[in-house]
Scaffold this motif. Structure first.
Motif, PDB file in Angstrom:
ATOM      1  N   MET A 120       0.843  -1.199   0.000  1.00 14.58           N
ATOM      2  CA  MET A 120       0.000   0.000   0.000  1.00 14.58           C
ATOM      3  C   MET A 120       0.874   1.243   0.000  1.00 14.58           C
ATOM      4  SD  MET A 120      -2.618   1.423   2.922  1.00 14.58           S
ATOM      5  CE  MET A 120      -3.971   0.361   2.449  1.00 14.58           C
ATOM      6  N   ARG A 121       0.519   2.193  -0.819  1.00 17.14           N
ATOM      7  CA  ARG A 121       1.169   3.497  -0.814  1.00 17.14           C
ATOM      8  C   ARG A 121       0.089   4.573  -0.827  1.00 17.14           C
ATOM      9  NH1 ARG A 121       6.516   3.172  -4.726  1.00 17.14           N
ATOM     10  NH2 ARG A 121       7.244   1.133  -4.002  1.00 17.14           N
ATOM     11  N   ARG A 122       0.304   5.578   0.034  1.00 20.91           N
ATOM     12  CA  ARG A 122      -0.709   6.628   0.156  1.00 20.91           C
ATOM     13  C   ARG A 122      -0.030   7.922   0.592  1.00 20.91           C
ATOM     14  NH1 ARG A 122      -6.214   5.632   3.623  1.00 20.91           N
ATOM     15  NH2 ARG A 122      -6.868   7.806   3.919  1.00 20.91           N
ATOM     16  N   VAL A 123      -0.457   9.046   0.007  1.00 18.91           N
ATOM     17  CA  VAL A 123       0.096  10.358   0.343  1.00 18.91           C
ATOM     18  C   VAL A 123      -1.051  11.330   0.570  1.00 18.91           C
ATOM     19  CG1 VAL A 123       1.581  12.262  -0.382  1.00 18.91           C
ATOM     20  CG2 VAL A 123       2.147   9.923  -1.065  1.00 18.91           C
ATOM     21  N   GLU A 124      -0.972  12.085   1.667  1.00 21.16           N
ATOM     22  CA  GLU A 124      -1.936  13.148   1.934  1.00 21.16           C
ATOM     23  C   GLU A 124      -1.183  14.355   2.484  1.00 21.16           C
ATOM     24  OE1 GLU A 124      -5.401  12.243   4.167  1.00 21.16           O
ATOM     25  OE2 GLU A 124      -5.751  10.311   3.169  1.00 21.16           O
ATOM     26  N   HIS A 125      -1.788  15.521   2.347  1.00 19.59           N
ATOM     27  CA  HIS A 125      -1.210  16.745   2.890  1.00 19.59           C
ATOM     28  C   HIS A 125      -1.875  17.022   4.233  1.00 19.59           C
ATOM     29  CE1 HIS A 125       0.139  20.981   3.048  1.00 19.59           C
ATOM     30  NE2 HIS A 125       1.114  20.551   2.284  1.00 19.59           N
ATOM     31  N   VAL A 126      -1.105  16.908   5.301  1.00 21.59           N
ATOM     32  CA  VAL A 126      -1.623  17.064   6.656  1.00 21.59           C
ATOM     33  C   VAL A 126      -0.626  17.875   7.471  1.00 21.59           C
ATOM     34  CG1 VAL A 126      -2.565  15.865   8.676  1.00 21.59           C
ATOM     35  CG2 VAL A 126      -2.587  14.724   6.458  1.00 21.59           C
ATOM     36  N   MET A 127      -1.114  18.709   8.371  1.00 22.44           N
ATOM     37  CA  MET A 127      -0.264  19.481   9.273  1.00 22.44           C
ATOM     38  C   MET A 127       0.706  20.405   8.525  1.00 22.44           C
ATOM     39  SD  MET A 127       0.514  16.457  12.090  1.00 22.44           S
ATOM     40  CE  MET A 127       1.152  17.553  13.377  1.00 22.44           C
ATOM     41  N   GLY A 128       0.356  20.749   7.293  1.00 24.38           N
ATOM     42  CA  GLY A 128       1.169  21.689   6.541  1.00 24.38           C
ATOM     43  C   GLY A 128       2.273  21.075   5.712  1.00 24.38           C
ATOM     44  N   PHE A 129       2.307  19.739   5.600  1.00 18.04           N
ATOM     45  CA  PHE A 129       3.357  19.100   4.804  1.00 18.04           C
ATOM     46  C   PHE A 129       2.838  17.765   4.265  1.00 18.04           C
ATOM     47  CE2 PHE A 129       4.183  18.779   9.385  1.00 18.04           C
ATOM     48  CZ  PHE A 129       3.896  17.438   9.594  1.00 18.04           C
ATOM     49  N   PRO A 130       3.496  17.224   3.227  1.00 13.97           N
ATOM     50  CA  PRO A 130       3.067  15.931   2.693  1.00 13.97           C
ATOM     51  C   PRO A 130       3.437  14.803   3.642  1.00 13.97           C
ATOM     52  CG  PRO A 130       5.033  16.667   1.550  1.00 13.97           C
ATOM     53  CD  PRO A 130       4.616  17.800   2.443  1.00 13.97           C
ATOM     54  N   VAL A 131       2.520  13.882   3.826  1.00 10.68           N
ATOM     55  CA  VAL A 131       2.754  12.692   4.640  1.00 10.68           C
ATOM     56  C   VAL A 131       2.551  11.484   3.741  1.00 10.68           C
ATOM     57  CG1 VAL A 131       2.031  11.332   6.631  1.00 10.68           C
ATOM     58  CG2 VAL A 131       1.961  13.836   6.736  1.00 10.68           C
ATOM     59  N   SER A 132       3.585  10.656   3.630  1.00 16.23           N
ATOM     60  CA  SER A 132       3.492   9.466   2.791  1.00 16.23           C
ATOM     61  C   SER A 132       3.576   8.211   3.653  1.00 16.23           C
ATOM     62  CB  SER A 132       4.602   9.451   1.730  1.00 16.23           C
ATOM     63  OG  SER A 132       5.875   9.351   2.333  1.00 16.23           O
ATOM     64  N   LEU A 133       2.772   7.235   3.299  1.00 15.06           N
ATOM     65  CA  LEU A 133       2.736   5.961   4.011  1.00 15.06           C
ATOM     66  C   LEU A 133       2.949   4.840   3.018  1.00 15.06           C
ATOM     67  CD1 LEU A 133       2.089   4.058   6.395  1.00 15.06           C
ATOM     68  CD2 LEU A 133      -0.343   4.352   5.838  1.00 15.06           C
ATOM     69  N   ARG A 134       3.876   3.954   3.342  1.00 14.46           N
ATOM     70  CA  ARG A 134       4.090   2.750   2.536  1.00 14.46           C
ATOM     71  C   ARG A 134       4.047   1.547   3.473  1.00 14.46           C
ATOM     72  NH1 ARG A 134       9.089   1.280  -1.631  1.00 14.46           N
ATOM     73  NH2 ARG A 134       8.855  -0.987  -1.496  1.00 14.46           N
ATOM     74  N   ILE A 135       3.209   0.580   3.129  1.00 16.90           N
ATOM     75  CA  ILE A 135       3.103  -0.653   3.905  1.00 16.90           C
ATOM     76  C   ILE A 135       3.455  -1.812   2.994  1.00 16.90           C
ATOM     77  CG2 ILE A 135       1.616  -2.121   5.319  1.00 16.90           C
ATOM     78  CD1 ILE A 135      -0.156   0.303   5.829  1.00 16.90           C
ATOM     79  N   ASP A 136       4.496  -2.546   3.343  1.00 16.02           N
ATOM     80  CA  ASP A 136       4.934  -3.692   2.552  1.00 16.02           C
ATOM     81  C   ASP A 136       4.555  -4.994   3.248  1.00 16.02           C
ATOM     82  OD1 ASP A 136       5.940  -1.959   0.733  1.00 16.02           O
ATOM     83  OD2 ASP A 136       8.029  -2.522   0.939  1.00 16.02           O
ATOM     84  N   ASP A 137       3.298  -5.131   3.586  1.00 14.58           N
ATOM     85  CA  ASP A 137       2.771  -6.339   4.214  1.00 14.58           C
ATOM     86  C   ASP A 137       1.590  -6.839   3.401  1.00 14.58           C
ATOM     87  OD1 ASP A 137       4.411  -6.745   6.414  1.00 14.58           O
ATOM     88  OD2 ASP A 137       3.238  -5.436   7.714  1.00 14.58           O
TER      89      ASP A 137
END
Length: 244
Positions: A1-18
């Protein structure tokens, strides 16, 4: 899974390799970060931080989370002799230097609780990495499209403080002026709460902050000083680096 959102004034990216469905956990991560922004941002008039800063809330009225955050702030104010201070004259209460790492670490713990065993959560360049090794780059403090270090991180956090994104926003509380002596300082630690707080506190101290951070148990440091010298502790997990 890969996901990016703009939160708290900066980009936050999440990658889950499960393997498995972690959609709900990812939703919870970004919801937790948005909640932290609403509650603790000094830039939102209705936040708990803003209300406390204006005197609308008393110490006894604060949530347990804000009490914890302010306790961390006070710890580093004392530890740095006042160089790190979230109550600067004329600026109001601003605990952002602690809130970011604290909130992202809490969000990462939601993933672990949901069963994720290999993931990387990157919040504006500050990273929680679990189940690596993960490669984490440290931006060159003067050349935007270059790296000055690449780290191998298995389980831990990486945070960098510098002025290349927001200008001279880190103030030495002892002088009331922008911190000098360093171009960037990166800290690795077991949690992003610690790594982010230490990186900002050490940067506020200037050149002396490198030795201070290096002396903290569980912290490793990579810094570039104003003379373009690279300083790093022996245990800093560098996979590859170049002199700045």
């Amino acid at each position: 899974m890969r996901r990016v959102e703009h939160v708290m004034g900066f980009p936050v990216s999440l990658r889950i390799d499960d393997e498995g469905d972690f959609g709900a956990a990812a939703d919870a991560v970004f919801a937790r970060l948005r909640e932290a922004d609403e509650r603790f941002s000094p830039f939102k008039d209705g936040s708990e931080v803003s209300r406390y800063g204006r005197g609308e809330l008393k110490a006894g009225d604060l949530s347990a989370d804000l009490v914890e955050i302010l306790g961390i702030c006070e710890h580093y104010r004392t530890a740095t002799g006042g160089a790190f201070d979230v109550r600067l004259p004329g600026r109001g209460l601003d605990p952002c230097a602690v809130v970011k790492g604290w909130a992202v670490q809490r969000a990462a713990e939601l993933l672990a609780d949901a069963g994720a065993r290999r993931f990387c959560l990157n919040a504006g360049g500050d990273v929680v990495a679990v189940g690596g090794p993960w490669r984490v780059g440290v931006r060159h403090p003067e050349i935007a499209d270059h790296l000055c270090a690449v780290l191998d991180v298995t389980d831990g956090a990486v945070a960098t403080s510098a002025c290349y994104e927001r200008g001279d926003h880190i103030i030495d509380g002892r002088t009331g002026r922008p911190a000098t002596g360093l171009l960037s300082l990166t800290v690795t630690a077991a949690s992003l709460t610690e790594a982010d707080s230490v990186a900002t506190a050490a940067f506020a101290m200037g050149g002396e902050g490198v030795d201070w951070a290096a002396g903290l148990e569980g912290c490793e440091v990579f810094a570039v000083d104003a003379g373009r010298r690279v300083l790093r502790t022996p245990g800093f997990p560098v996979a590859a680096h170049q002199e700045v």
